[in-house]
Enzyme design. Sequence first.
Site, mmCIF file in Angstrom:
data_model
loop_
_atom_site.group_PDB
_atom_site.id
_atom_site.type_symbol
_atom_site.label_atom_id
_atom_site.label_comp_id
_atom_site.label_asym_id
_atom_site.label_seq_id
_atom_site.Cartn_x
_atom_site.Cartn_y
_atom_site.Cartn_z
ATOM 1 N N CYS A 1 45.681 28.609 37.355
ATOM 2 C CA CYS A 1 44.603 28.707 36.367
ATOM 3 C C CYS A 1 44.825 27.707 35.233
ATOM 4 O O CYS A 1 45.638 27.949 34.337
ATOM 5 C CB CYS A 1 44.538 30.134 35.819
ATOM 6 S SG CYS A 1 43.290 30.356 34.546
ATOM 7 N N CYS B 1 43.909 28.931 31.783
ATOM 8 C CA CYS B 1 44.927 29.824 31.205
ATOM 9 C C CYS B 1 46.155 29.043 30.740
ATOM 10 O O CYS B 1 46.691 29.287 29.667
ATOM 11 C CB CYS B 1 45.404 30.850 32.229
ATOM 12 S SG CYS B 1 44.116 31.569 33.232
ATOM 13 N N ASP B 2 46.628 28.131 31.554
ATOM 14 C CA ASP B 2 47.962 27.561 31.341
ATOM 15 C C ASP B 2 47.988 26.078 30.984
ATOM 16 O O ASP B 2 49.056 25.544 30.692
ATOM 17 C CB ASP B 2 48.810 27.763 32.614
ATOM 18 C CG ASP B 2 49.017 29.242 32.916
ATOM 19 O OD1 ASP B 2 49.005 30.039 31.961
ATOM 20 O OD2 ASP B 2 49.181 29.602 34.093
HETATM 21 C C1 LIG Z 1 49.574 34.065 36.732
HETATM 22 C C2 LIG Z 1 48.207 34.267 36.129
HETATM 23 C C3 LIG Z 1 48.013 33.991 34.806
HETATM 24 C C4 LIG Z 1 46.754 34.171 34.233
HETATM 25 N N1 LIG Z 1 46.593 33.893 32.914
HETATM 26 C C5 LIG Z 1 45.388 34.090 32.336
HETATM 27 C C6 LIG Z 1 45.203 33.808 30.945
HETATM 28 O O1 LIG Z 1 46.121 33.372 30.260
HETATM 29 N N2 LIG Z 1 43.969 34.026 30.439
HETATM 30 C C7 LIG Z 1 42.916 34.483 31.178
HETATM 31 O O2 LIG Z 1 41.815 34.676 30.630
HETATM 32 N N3 LIG Z 1 43.065 34.750 32.500
HETATM 33 C C8 LIG Z 1 44.266 34.560 33.079
HETATM 34 N N4 LIG Z 1 44.415 34.795 34.427
HETATM 35 C C9 LIG Z 1 43.247 35.272 35.188
HETATM 36 C C10 LIG Z 1 43.047 36.770 34.916
HETATM 37 O O3 LIG Z 1 44.273 37.435 35.058
HETATM 38 C C11 LIG Z 1 42.000 37.336 35.876
HETATM 39 O O4 LIG Z 1 40.768 36.697 35.632
HETATM 40 C C12 LIG Z 1 41.828 38.852 35.641
HETATM 41 O O5 LIG Z 1 43.049 39.528 35.841
HETATM 42 C C13 LIG Z 1 40.774 39.430 36.579
HETATM 43 O O6 LIG Z 1 40.714 40.800 36.362
HETATM 44 P P1 LIG Z 1 40.134 41.809 37.449
HETATM 45 O O7 LIG Z 1 40.363 43.161 36.902
HETATM 46 O O8 LIG Z 1 38.770 41.404 37.813
HETATM 47 O O9 LIG Z 1 41.006 41.571 38.761
HETATM 48 P P2 LIG Z 1 42.566 41.639 39.014
HETATM 49 O O10 LIG Z 1 43.346 41.281 37.810
HETATM 50 O O11 LIG Z 1 42.769 40.847 40.251
HETATM 51 O O12 LIG Z 1 42.838 43.183 39.306
HETATM 52 C C14 LIG Z 1 42.357 43.798 40.465
HETATM 53 C C15 LIG Z 1 43.199 45.022 40.756
HETATM 54 O O13 LIG Z 1 42.601 45.751 41.811
HETATM 55 C C16 LIG Z 1 43.602 46.216 42.694
HETATM 56 N N5 LIG Z 1 42.989 46.425 44.009
HETATM 57 C C17 LIG Z 1 42.436 45.491 44.818
HETATM 58 N N6 LIG Z 1 41.937 46.069 45.929
HETATM 59 C C18 LIG Z 1 42.196 47.394 45.815
HETATM 60 C C19 LIG Z 1 41.928 48.518 46.668
HETATM 61 N N7 LIG Z 1 41.317 48.387 47.843
HETATM 62 N N8 LIG Z 1 42.339 49.733 46.257
HETATM 63 C C20 LIG Z 1 42.961 49.889 45.047
HETATM 64 N N9 LIG Z 1 43.244 48.866 44.227
HETATM 65 C C21 LIG Z 1 42.849 47.630 44.586
HETATM 66 C C22 LIG Z 1 44.651 45.107 42.679
HETATM 67 O O14 LIG Z 1 45.922 45.596 43.073
HETATM 68 C C23 LIG Z 1 44.620 44.692 41.213
HETATM 69 O O15 LIG Z 1 45.544 45.427 40.437
HETATM 70 C C24 LIG Z 1 45.663 34.636 35.024
HETATM 71 C C25 LIG Z 1 45.870 34.920 36.374
HETATM 72 C C26 LIG Z 1 47.122 34.742 36.933
HETATM 73 C C27 LIG Z 1 47.344 35.043 38.383
#
Ligand SMILES: Cc1cc2nc3c(=O)[nH]c(=O)nc-3n(C[C@H](O)[C@H](O)[C@H](O)COP(=O)(O)OP(=O)(O)OC[C@H]3O[C@@H](n4cnc5c(N)ncnc54)[C@H](O)[C@@H]3O)c2cc1C
Length: 322
Positions: free
Chosen positions: A134, A137-138
Amino acid sequence: MNTDYEVLIVGGGPAGLAAGLYSARARRRTLLLERGIHGGQIATAGPVENYPGFPDGIEGPELAERMLQQAIKFGMEIEYAPVSGIKLEGGLKVLSTDYGEYPAPAVILAGGSDYIKLGVPGEAELTGKGVSYCATCDGAFFKDQEVAVVGGGNSALDEGLFLTKFVSRLTVIHRRDQLRAEKILQERAFAHPKVRFIWDTAAEEVLGRDQVTGLRLRNLKTGLRSDLPCQGLFVYIGHRPNTVYLKDLVELDEQGFIITDAVMGTGVAGLYAAGDIRHDSARQLATAAGDGVTAAIEAEHYLTELAARQGGLTPKALAPGR
Ligand SMILES: Cc1cc2nc3c(=O)[nH]c(=O)nc-3n(C[C@H](O)[C@H](O)[C@H](O)COP(=O)(O)OP(=O)(O)OC[C@H]3O[C@@H](n4cnc5c(N)ncnc54)[C@H](O)[C@@H]3O)c2cc1C
Protein backbone atom coordinates in the site's frame (compact mmCIF):
# COMPACT_ATOMS: atom_id res chain seq x y z
CA MET A 1 -29.71 -21.79 16.46
CA ASN A 2 -29.03 -18.60 18.35
CA THR A 3 -31.85 -16.25 17.32
CA ASP A 4 -30.96 -13.43 19.65
CA TYR A 5 -29.22 -11.10 17.28
CA GLU A 6 -30.59 -8.28 15.14
CA VAL A 7 -27.36 -7.47 13.31
CA LEU A 8 -24.62 -9.91 12.36
CA ILE A 9 -21.29 -8.68 11.04
CA VAL A 10 -18.86 -10.89 9.11
CA GLY A 11 -15.28 -9.73 9.63
CA GLY A 12 -13.55 -7.86 12.44
CA GLY A 13 -11.43 -5.42 10.43
CA PRO A 14 -11.95 -1.64 10.55
CA ALA A 15 -15.19 -1.85 8.51
CA GLY A 16 -16.71 -4.55 10.72
CA LEU A 17 -15.60 -2.93 13.98
CA ALA A 18 -16.94 0.49 12.96
CA ALA A 19 -20.22 -1.14 11.95
CA GLY A 20 -20.30 -3.00 15.27
CA LEU A 21 -19.76 0.19 17.24
CA TYR A 22 -22.61 2.02 15.50
CA SER A 23 -24.98 -0.90 15.59
CA ALA A 24 -24.39 -1.72 19.26
CA ARG A 25 -24.58 1.94 20.20
CA ALA A 26 -27.96 2.09 18.42
CA ARG A 27 -28.96 -0.59 20.96
CA ARG A 28 -29.23 -3.36 18.39
CA ARG A 29 -28.18 -6.82 19.54
CA THR A 30 -25.01 -7.17 17.49
CA LEU A 31 -22.65 -10.08 16.99
CA LEU A 32 -19.42 -9.89 14.98
CA LEU A 33 -17.94 -13.12 13.61
CA GLU A 34 -14.20 -13.09 12.89
CA ARG A 35 -12.27 -16.02 11.40
CA GLY A 36 -8.82 -14.90 12.61
CA ILE A 37 -7.69 -12.03 14.79
CA HIS A 38 -9.69 -8.83 15.18
CA GLY A 39 -8.30 -5.78 13.39
CA GLY A 40 -8.09 -7.39 9.95
CA GLN A 41 -5.24 -6.06 7.85
CA ILE A 42 -4.09 -3.57 10.48
CA ALA A 43 -3.70 -6.30 13.10
CA THR A 44 -0.23 -6.91 11.66
CA ALA A 45 0.52 -3.44 10.24
CA GLY A 46 3.19 -1.08 11.53
CA PRO A 47 2.61 2.62 12.19
CA VAL A 48 -0.54 4.16 10.73
CA GLU A 49 -0.09 7.86 10.00
CA ASN A 50 -3.16 8.69 7.95
CA TYR A 51 -6.06 7.71 10.18
CA PRO A 52 -7.64 10.96 11.41
CA GLY A 53 -7.25 11.77 15.09
CA PHE A 54 -3.73 10.46 15.65
CA PRO A 55 -1.29 13.29 14.79
CA ASP A 56 1.68 11.21 15.99
CA GLY A 57 0.45 8.05 14.25
CA ILE A 58 -0.61 4.84 15.96
CA GLU A 59 0.55 1.25 15.65
CA GLY A 60 -1.92 -0.87 13.67
CA PRO A 61 -2.51 -3.49 16.41
CA GLU A 62 -3.14 -0.77 19.01
CA LEU A 63 -5.70 0.92 16.75
CA ALA A 64 -7.38 -2.47 16.19
CA GLU A 65 -7.57 -3.11 19.93
CA ARG A 66 -9.01 0.35 20.59
CA MET A 67 -11.65 -0.13 17.89
CA LEU A 68 -12.64 -3.49 19.38
CA GLN A 69 -12.84 -2.17 22.96
CA GLN A 70 -14.93 0.82 21.87
CA ALA A 71 -17.48 -1.45 20.16
CA ILE A 72 -17.55 -3.90 23.10
CA LYS A 73 -18.10 -1.00 25.50
CA PHE A 74 -21.43 -0.35 23.77
CA GLY A 75 -22.46 -4.00 23.81
CA MET A 76 -21.14 -5.56 20.61
CA GLU A 77 -20.33 -9.24 21.03
CA ILE A 78 -17.59 -11.04 19.14
CA GLU A 79 -17.07 -14.72 18.37
CA TYR A 80 -14.08 -16.17 16.62
CA ALA A 81 -15.48 -18.40 13.88
CA PRO A 82 -15.12 -18.42 10.10
CA VAL A 83 -18.38 -17.88 8.22
CA SER A 84 -18.63 -20.45 5.43
CA GLY A 85 -22.14 -19.88 4.08
CA ILE A 86 -25.19 -17.66 4.06
CA LYS A 87 -28.79 -18.47 3.16
CA LEU A 88 -32.07 -16.59 3.23
CA GLU A 89 -34.74 -18.23 5.36
CA GLY A 90 -38.07 -16.96 6.62
CA GLY A 91 -37.12 -13.27 6.37
CA LEU A 92 -33.77 -13.89 8.04
CA LYS A 93 -30.21 -14.26 6.79
CA VAL A 94 -28.63 -17.36 8.29
CA LEU A 95 -24.85 -17.54 8.57
CA SER A 96 -23.16 -20.94 8.87
CA THR A 97 -20.00 -21.52 10.85
CA ASP A 98 -18.23 -24.62 12.16
CA TYR A 99 -19.88 -23.91 15.51
CA GLY A 100 -23.46 -23.59 14.31
CA GLU A 101 -25.84 -21.28 12.52
CA TYR A 102 -26.59 -17.64 13.29
CA PRO A 103 -29.74 -15.99 11.94
CA ALA A 104 -30.55 -12.27 11.97
CA PRO A 105 -32.66 -9.90 9.89
CA ALA A 106 -29.66 -7.69 9.03
CA VAL A 107 -26.15 -8.77 8.02
CA ILE A 108 -23.12 -6.65 7.19
CA LEU A 109 -20.45 -8.34 5.08
CA ALA A 110 -17.05 -6.88 6.00
CA GLY A 111 -14.68 -9.73 5.17
CA GLY A 112 -12.16 -7.50 3.37
CA SER A 113 -9.74 -8.74 0.78
CA ASP A 114 -6.31 -10.29 0.88
CA TYR A 115 -3.37 -8.88 -1.07
CA ILE A 116 -2.06 -11.48 -3.49
CA LYS A 117 1.50 -12.09 -2.40
CA LEU A 118 4.51 -12.97 -4.51
CA GLY A 119 5.15 -16.00 -2.34
CA VAL A 120 8.94 -15.67 -2.58
CA PRO A 121 11.56 -16.08 0.17
CA GLY A 122 12.02 -12.96 2.28
CA GLU A 123 8.63 -11.44 1.44
CA ALA A 124 6.79 -12.47 4.60
CA GLU A 125 9.82 -11.90 6.86
CA LEU A 126 10.37 -8.35 5.54
CA THR A 127 6.73 -7.22 5.34
CA GLY A 128 6.61 -3.95 7.29
CA LYS A 129 10.42 -3.76 6.99
CA GLY A 130 10.52 -2.50 3.44
CA VAL A 131 7.93 -4.79 1.82
CA SER A 132 4.52 -3.16 1.48
CA TYR A 133 1.27 -3.56 -0.43
CA CYS A 134 0.00 0.00 0.00
CA ALA A 135 1.83 3.09 -1.28
CA THR A 136 -0.81 5.44 0.11
CA CYS A 137 -0.15 3.93 3.54
CA ASP A 138 3.62 3.54 3.50
CA GLY A 139 5.03 5.68 0.67
CA ALA A 140 6.07 8.52 3.00
CA PHE A 141 8.46 6.15 4.83
CA PHE A 142 10.61 5.87 1.67
CA LYS A 143 11.71 9.49 1.22
CA ASP A 144 14.78 9.72 -1.07
CA GLN A 145 15.11 5.92 -1.23
CA GLU A 146 15.24 3.50 -4.15
CA VAL A 147 12.09 1.46 -4.42
CA ALA A 148 10.78 -1.31 -6.67
CA VAL A 149 7.21 -2.00 -7.70
CA VAL A 150 6.16 -5.44 -8.95
CA GLY A 151 3.13 -5.50 -11.26
CA GLY A 152 1.89 -4.16 -14.57
CA GLY A 153 -1.74 -3.16 -13.99
CA ASN A 154 -3.46 0.06 -12.98
CA SER A 155 -2.65 -0.34 -9.28
CA ALA A 156 1.06 -0.83 -9.97
CA LEU A 157 1.32 2.35 -12.03
CA ASP A 158 -1.13 4.44 -10.06
CA GLU A 159 0.53 3.67 -6.74
CA GLY A 160 3.97 3.76 -8.37
CA LEU A 161 3.37 7.29 -9.64
CA PHE A 162 2.21 8.25 -6.15
CA LEU A 163 5.51 6.88 -4.80
CA THR A 164 7.52 9.19 -7.10
CA LYS A 165 6.59 12.05 -4.73
CA PHE A 166 8.88 10.50 -2.16
CA VAL A 167 11.41 8.12 -3.66
CA SER A 168 14.63 8.94 -5.48
CA ARG A 169 14.12 6.20 -8.08
CA LEU A 170 11.31 3.79 -8.88
CA THR A 171 11.86 0.55 -10.78
CA VAL A 172 8.77 -1.21 -12.12
CA ILE A 173 9.34 -4.94 -12.59
CA HIS A 174 6.90 -6.73 -14.86
CA ARG A 175 6.62 -10.34 -16.03
CA ARG A 176 5.68 -9.34 -19.58
CA ASP A 177 7.02 -6.91 -22.18
CA GLN A 178 3.95 -4.68 -22.04
CA LEU A 179 1.68 -3.28 -19.34
CA ARG A 180 -1.99 -3.98 -18.68
CA ALA A 181 -2.52 -0.52 -17.14
CA GLU A 182 -4.60 2.19 -18.83
CA LYS A 183 -2.75 4.04 -21.57
CA ILE A 184 -2.84 7.38 -19.75
CA LEU A 185 -1.08 5.86 -16.74
CA GLN A 186 1.46 4.23 -19.03
CA GLU A 187 2.19 7.58 -20.72
CA ARG A 188 2.70 9.27 -17.36
CA ALA A 189 4.97 6.50 -16.10
CA PHE A 190 7.06 6.33 -19.29
CA ALA A 191 7.52 10.13 -19.22
CA HIS A 192 8.47 10.32 -15.53
CA PRO A 193 12.18 10.94 -14.96
CA LYS A 194 12.27 8.85 -11.74
CA VAL A 195 10.60 5.76 -13.25
CA ARG A 196 12.32 2.95 -15.16
CA PHE A 197 11.08 -0.48 -16.22
CA ILE A 198 12.55 -3.96 -16.14
CA TRP A 199 10.58 -6.20 -18.53
CA ASP A 200 10.05 -9.98 -18.78
CA THR A 201 11.29 -10.36 -15.25
CA ALA A 202 10.10 -11.93 -12.01
CA ALA A 203 11.18 -11.19 -8.45
CA GLU A 204 12.50 -14.44 -6.98
CA GLU A 205 13.65 -13.34 -3.54
CA VAL A 206 13.51 -10.29 -1.30
CA LEU A 207 16.99 -9.65 0.09
CA GLY A 208 17.84 -8.26 3.53
CA ARG A 209 17.94 -9.33 7.17
CA ASP A 210 16.14 -6.66 9.22
CA GLN A 211 15.33 -4.36 6.32
CA VAL A 212 14.99 -4.77 2.56
CA THR A 213 18.33 -4.27 0.80
CA GLY A 214 17.44 -5.56 -2.65
CA LEU A 215 15.62 -7.99 -4.89
CA ARG A 216 16.85 -11.07 -6.69
CA LEU A 217 15.43 -11.01 -10.22
CA ARG A 218 15.17 -13.59 -12.98
CA ASN A 219 14.68 -12.74 -16.62
CA LEU A 220 11.91 -15.05 -17.79
CA LYS A 221 13.19 -15.14 -21.38
CA THR A 222 16.90 -15.66 -20.78
CA GLY A 223 16.76 -17.24 -17.32
CA LEU A 224 19.56 -14.87 -16.21
CA ARG A 225 19.55 -13.80 -12.57
CA SER A 226 20.56 -10.38 -11.23
CA ASP A 227 20.27 -8.39 -7.99
CA LEU A 228 18.55 -5.01 -7.83
CA PRO A 229 19.59 -2.92 -4.83
CA CYS A 230 16.59 -1.14 -3.25
CA GLN A 231 15.23 -0.23 0.17
CA GLY A 232 11.57 -0.84 -0.56
CA LEU A 233 9.33 -3.23 -2.47
CA PHE A 234 5.67 -2.57 -3.27
CA VAL A 235 3.72 -5.55 -4.60
CA TYR A 236 0.69 -4.94 -6.84
CA ILE A 237 -0.30 -8.22 -8.37
CA GLY A 238 -3.93 -8.04 -7.28
CA HIS A 239 -6.38 -8.51 -4.42
CA ARG A 240 -8.50 -11.53 -3.60
CA PRO A 241 -11.82 -10.58 -1.96
CA ASN A 242 -13.19 -12.92 0.70
CA THR A 243 -16.43 -13.58 -1.15
CA VAL A 244 -16.26 -17.23 -2.26
CA TYR A 245 -19.36 -18.19 -0.23
CA LEU A 246 -21.35 -15.20 -1.52
CA LYS A 247 -21.27 -15.69 -5.27
CA ASP A 248 -24.80 -17.09 -5.60
CA LEU A 249 -26.36 -14.45 -3.37
CA VAL A 250 -24.99 -11.02 -4.31
CA GLU A 251 -23.68 -9.39 -7.46
CA LEU A 252 -19.91 -9.56 -7.76
CA ASP A 253 -17.57 -7.85 -10.25
CA GLU A 254 -15.24 -9.92 -12.42
CA GLN A 255 -12.65 -10.06 -9.63
CA GLY A 256 -15.19 -11.14 -7.03
CA PHE A 257 -15.69 -7.82 -5.21
CA ILE A 258 -19.26 -7.05 -4.08
CA ILE A 259 -21.16 -4.43 -6.04
CA THR A 260 -23.10 -2.12 -3.73
CA ASP A 261 -25.15 1.02 -4.04
CA ALA A 262 -24.02 4.29 -2.44
CA VAL A 263 -25.36 3.24 0.97
CA MET A 264 -23.72 -0.22 1.02
CA GLY A 265 -26.84 -2.11 -0.10
CA THR A 266 -26.20 -5.34 -1.98
CA GLY A 267 -29.57 -5.66 -3.67
CA VAL A 268 -30.77 -8.14 -1.01
CA ALA A 269 -32.89 -6.27 1.55
CA GLY A 270 -31.10 -6.13 4.90
CA LEU A 271 -27.79 -7.36 3.50
CA TYR A 272 -24.95 -4.84 3.28
CA ALA A 273 -21.29 -4.87 2.35
CA ALA A 274 -18.60 -2.54 3.71
CA GLY A 275 -14.89 -1.89 3.32
CA ASP A 276 -12.29 -3.52 1.09
CA ILE A 277 -14.69 -6.30 0.11
CA ARG A 278 -16.59 -3.75 -2.04
CA HIS A 279 -16.04 -3.02 -5.70
CA ASP A 280 -14.38 0.41 -6.03
CA SER A 281 -13.27 0.60 -2.40
CA ALA A 282 -10.38 3.01 -1.85
CA ARG A 283 -8.86 0.28 0.37
CA GLN A 284 -8.02 2.56 3.23
CA LEU A 285 -8.72 2.39 6.94
CA ALA A 286 -10.78 5.56 6.99
CA THR A 287 -12.91 4.56 4.00
CA ALA A 288 -13.45 1.05 5.39
CA ALA A 289 -14.57 2.50 8.73
CA GLY A 290 -16.82 4.99 6.90
CA ASP A 291 -18.42 2.18 4.89
CA GLY A 292 -19.02 0.25 8.10
CA VAL A 293 -20.75 3.26 9.66
CA THR A 294 -22.97 3.76 6.59
CA ALA A 295 -23.89 0.06 6.52
CA ALA A 296 -24.79 0.08 10.22
CA ILE A 297 -26.97 3.17 9.83
CA GLU A 298 -28.74 1.58 6.85
CA ALA A 299 -29.21 -1.66 8.80
CA GLU A 300 -30.77 0.38 11.60
CA HIS A 301 -33.22 2.01 9.16
CA TYR A 302 -34.04 -1.42 7.72
CA LEU A 303 -34.76 -2.93 11.15
CA THR A 304 -36.94 0.01 12.14
CA GLU A 305 -38.99 -0.27 8.93
CA LEU A 306 -39.20 -4.05 9.27
CA ALA A 307 -40.54 -3.77 12.80
CA ALA A 308 -43.10 -1.19 11.69
CA ARG A 309 -44.22 -3.43 8.79
CA GLN A 310 -44.46 -6.54 10.92
CA GLY A 311 -46.20 -4.91 13.82
CA GLY A 312 -43.18 -5.05 16.09
CA LEU A 313 -42.19 -8.68 15.60
CA THR A 314 -38.78 -9.40 17.09
CA PRO A 315 -36.09 -11.34 15.22
CA LYS A 316 -36.86 -14.30 17.53
CA ALA A 317 -40.44 -14.38 16.31
CA LEU A 318 -39.17 -14.37 12.72
CA ALA A 319 -36.88 -17.37 13.23
CA PRO A 320 -37.29 -20.27 10.78
CA GLY A 321 -39.72 -22.92 11.92
CA ARG A 322 -41.80 -20.57 14.06
C1 LIG B 1 0.43 -4.02 6.10
C2 LIG B 1 -0.71 -3.08 5.83
C3 LIG B 1 -0.61 -1.77 6.20
C4 LIG B 1 -1.66 -0.89 5.96
N1 LIG B 1 -1.53 0.41 6.35
C5 LIG B 1 -2.55 1.27 6.14
C6 LIG B 1 -2.44 2.63 6.55
O1 LIG B 1 -1.41 3.05 7.08
N2 LIG B 1 -3.50 3.43 6.31
C7 LIG B 1 -4.64 3.01 5.70
O2 LIG B 1 -5.58 3.81 5.53
N3 LIG B 1 -4.78 1.72 5.30
C8 LIG B 1 -3.76 0.86 5.50
N4 LIG B 1 -3.88 -0.44 5.06
C9 LIG B 1 -5.13 -0.85 4.40
C10 LIG B 1 -6.21 -1.07 5.46
O3 LIG B 1 -5.69 -1.88 6.49
C11 LIG B 1 -7.44 -1.73 4.82
O4 LIG B 1 -7.97 -0.85 3.86
C12 LIG B 1 -8.51 -2.01 5.89
O5 LIG B 1 -8.01 -2.86 6.89
C13 LIG B 1 -9.75 -2.64 5.26
O6 LIG B 1 -10.65 -2.92 6.28
P1 LIG B 1 -11.80 -4.01 6.12
O7 LIG B 1 -12.44 -4.11 7.45
O8 LIG B 1 -12.62 -3.69 4.95
O9 LIG B 1 -11.05 -5.37 5.76
P2 LIG B 1 -9.91 -6.18 6.49
O10 LIG B 1 -9.00 -5.29 7.26
O11 LIG B 1 -9.32 -7.03 5.43
O12 LIG B 1 -10.69 -7.08 7.55
C14 LIG B 1 -11.52 -8.12 7.14
C15 LIG B 1 -11.66 -9.12 8.27
O13 LIG B 1 -12.64 -10.07 7.93
C16 LIG B 1 -12.22 -11.36 8.33
N5 LIG B 1 -12.90 -12.35 7.49
C17 LIG B 1 -12.79 -12.51 6.15
N6 LIG B 1 -13.60 -13.50 5.73
C18 LIG B 1 -14.23 -13.96 6.83
C19 LIG B 1 -15.20 -15.00 7.03
N7 LIG B 1 -15.66 -15.75 6.03
N8 LIG B 1 -15.63 -15.23 8.29
C20 LIG B 1 -15.18 -14.47 9.33
N9 LIG B 1 -14.26 -13.50 9.19
C21 LIG B 1 -13.81 -13.22 7.95
C22 LIG B 1 -10.71 -11.32 8.12
O14 LIG B 1 -10.06 -12.30 8.93
C23 LIG B 1 -10.38 -9.90 8.56
O15 LIG B 1 -10.08 -9.83 9.94
C24 LIG B 1 -2.85 -1.34 5.31
C25 LIG B 1 -2.95 -2.68 4.93
C26 LIG B 1 -1.90 -3.55 5.18
C27 LIG B 1 -2.01 -4.99 4.78
